[in-house]
Design a protein around this motif. Structure first.
Motif, PDB file in Angstrom:
ATOM      1  N   ALA A 129       1.394  -1.337  -0.043  1.00  9.32           N
ATOM      2  CA  ALA A 129       0.123  -0.214   0.292  1.00  9.32           C
ATOM      3  C   ALA A 129       0.181   1.435  -0.300  1.00  9.32           C
ATOM      4  O   ALA A 129       2.162   0.972   0.421  1.00  9.32           O
ATOM      5  N   SER A 130       0.351   2.251   0.117  1.00 11.58           N
ATOM      6  CA  SER A 130       0.908   3.974  -0.065  1.00 11.58           C
ATOM      7  C   SER A 130       0.216   4.812   0.519  1.00 11.58           C
ATOM      8  O   SER A 130      -0.694   4.239   0.698  1.00 11.58           O
ATOM      9  N   VAL A 131       1.428   5.956   0.836  1.00  8.95           N
ATOM     10  CA  VAL A 131       0.665   7.209   1.964  1.00  8.95           C
ATOM     11  C   VAL A 131       1.329   8.267   1.729  1.00  8.95           C
ATOM     12  O   VAL A 131       2.472   7.867   1.127  1.00  8.95           O
ATOM     13  N   GLY A 132       0.977   8.872   1.071  1.00  3.74           N
ATOM     14  CA  GLY A 132       2.091  10.438   1.218  1.00  3.74           C
ATOM     15  C   GLY A 132       1.791  11.158  -0.282  1.00  3.74           C
ATOM     16  O   GLY A 132       2.696  11.102  -0.962  1.00  3.74           O
ATOM     17  N   GLU A 133       0.463  10.242  -0.984  1.00  2.97           N
ATOM     18  CA  GLU A 133       1.018  10.534  -2.636  1.00  2.97           C
ATOM     19  C   GLU A 133       0.783  12.525  -2.990  1.00  2.97           C
ATOM     20  O   GLU A 133       1.705  13.101  -3.463  1.00  2.97           O
ATOM     21  N   SER A 134      -0.005  13.216  -1.817  1.00  2.00           N
ATOM     22  CA  SER A 134       0.077  14.592  -2.219  1.00  2.00           C
ATOM     23  C   SER A 134       0.864  15.198  -1.925  1.00  2.00           C
ATOM     24  O   SER A 134       1.470  16.222  -2.029  1.00  2.00           O
ATOM     25  N   ALA A 135       1.780  14.825  -1.036  1.00  2.85           N
ATOM     26  CA  ALA A 135       3.019  15.392  -0.597  1.00  2.85           C
ATOM     27  C   ALA A 135       3.878  15.390  -1.720  1.00  2.85           C
ATOM     28  O   ALA A 135       5.065  16.443  -1.547  1.00  2.85           O
ATOM     29  N   LEU A 136       3.608  14.317  -2.568  1.00  2.53           N
ATOM     30  CA  LEU A 136       4.660  14.399  -3.673  1.00  2.53           C
ATOM     31  C   LEU A 136       4.692  15.730  -5.047  1.00  2.53           C
ATOM     32  O   LEU A 136       4.861  16.450  -5.326  1.00  2.53           O
ATOM     33  N   LEU A 137       3.210  16.889  -4.135  1.00  2.96           N
ATOM     34  CA  LEU A 137       2.648  17.397  -5.032  1.00  2.96           C
ATOM     35  C   LEU A 137       2.764  19.442  -4.700  1.00  2.96           C
ATOM     36  O   LEU A 137       2.386  19.798  -5.604  1.00  2.96           O
ATOM     37  N   GLU A 138       2.646  18.824  -2.997  1.00  2.00           N
ATOM     38  CA  GLU A 138       2.066  20.160  -2.965  1.00  2.00           C
ATOM     39  C   GLU A 138       2.365  20.232  -1.251  1.00  2.00           C
ATOM     40  O   GLU A 138       2.504  19.321   0.076  1.00  2.00           O
ATOM     41  N   ASP A 139       2.974  21.410  -0.656  1.00  2.00           N
ATOM     42  CA  ASP A 139       3.343  21.925   1.189  1.00  2.00           C
ATOM     43  C   ASP A 139       1.290  21.943   1.283  1.00  2.00           C
ATOM     44  O   ASP A 139       0.876  22.636   1.552  1.00  2.00           O
ATOM     45  N   GLU A 140       1.080  21.289   2.087  1.00  2.00           N
ATOM     46  CA  GLU A 140      -0.393  21.103   2.556  1.00  2.00           C
ATOM     47  C   GLU A 140      -0.089  19.701   3.997  1.00  2.00           C
ATOM     48  O   GLU A 140       0.612  18.751   4.045  1.00  2.00           O
ATOM     49  N   LEU A 141      -0.669  20.216   4.909  1.00  2.00           N
ATOM     50  CA  LEU A 141      -0.790  20.026   5.981  1.00  2.00           C
ATOM     51  C   LEU A 141      -1.222  18.738   6.095  1.00  2.00           C
ATOM     52  O   LEU A 141      -2.582  17.974   5.247  1.00  2.00           O
TER      53      LEU A 141
END
Length: 190
Positions: free
Chosen positions: A86-98
């Motif tokens: 499984a994977s997690v943290g996908e959005s971290a590759l795209l933007e700085d969001e909390l």
């Protein structure tokens, strides 16, 4: 968190077992292994803390991860337990969001970590593999959005509007008018 060193052929073999990486060439897998870091996390150790900025994408190679969100009245709500690949943290590759949830090791786990900076270097050097990974990220985020929408719809369909609740409560509250109304029929029957 401890860095895990394993032979490159073994790591590439493990990476090829990850569904979305299975269509990436051996050369691209070897490069991904070079751009990433394999780490072990002890049970209970936090990978991502809710409310912090995360810049890493994680692929679970072995073990399991718990995803927990702070709910109403500071109640911890268990969202999911993630298993192998499984994977997690996908959005971290795209933007700085909390981060919207805390991810921690449910048991001793081994995770491949790819930072945003390394991901950008990787997809520029290996655009075909980058396209595969970006497509996976888009579909993964869409699936999470659909799931969240379903849960929100279910929750909202079970909400009881305050006006209906007040009307229902009022129906069962005795008041002076209702007592007088019940007395009148008795008086007429005498």
């Amino acid at each position: 968190m401890n860095v895990v060193e394993i032979p490159l052929p073994l790591l590439c073999s493990e990476l090829s077992a990850v569904s979305f990486l299975s269509c990436i060439s051996q050369e691209e897998l070897e490069a991904l292994a070079q751009f990433s870091q394999l780490c072990s996390f002890d049970e209970g150790e936090v990978l991502i803390a809710e409310g912090t900025i995360n810049v890493n994408f994680y692929i679970l190679m072995s073990g399991s991860l718990d995803v927990v969100k702070q709910g109403k009245w500071n109640k911890r709500v268990h969202i999911a337990t993630l298993r192998d690949h499984a994977s997690v943290g996908e959005s971290a590759l795209l933007e700085d969001e909390l981060s919207t949830a805390t991810v921690s090791a449910a048991e001793d786990s081994i995770v491949l970590i790819l930072s945003r900076g390394q991901f950008k270097k990787y997809i520029n050097a290996y655009p075909k593999a980058g396209l595969v990974m970006m497509t996976y990220i888009v579909f993964s985020l869409l699936q999470k959005l659909r799931s969240a929408n379903e849960e929100l719809a279910d929750e909202r369909s079970m909400e009881f509007a305050q006006e209906y609740l007040s009307a229902m409560v009022d129906m069962f509250q005795p008041d002076e008018n209702s007592e007088q109304a019940t007395d009148r029929p008795d008086e007429k029957s005498n």
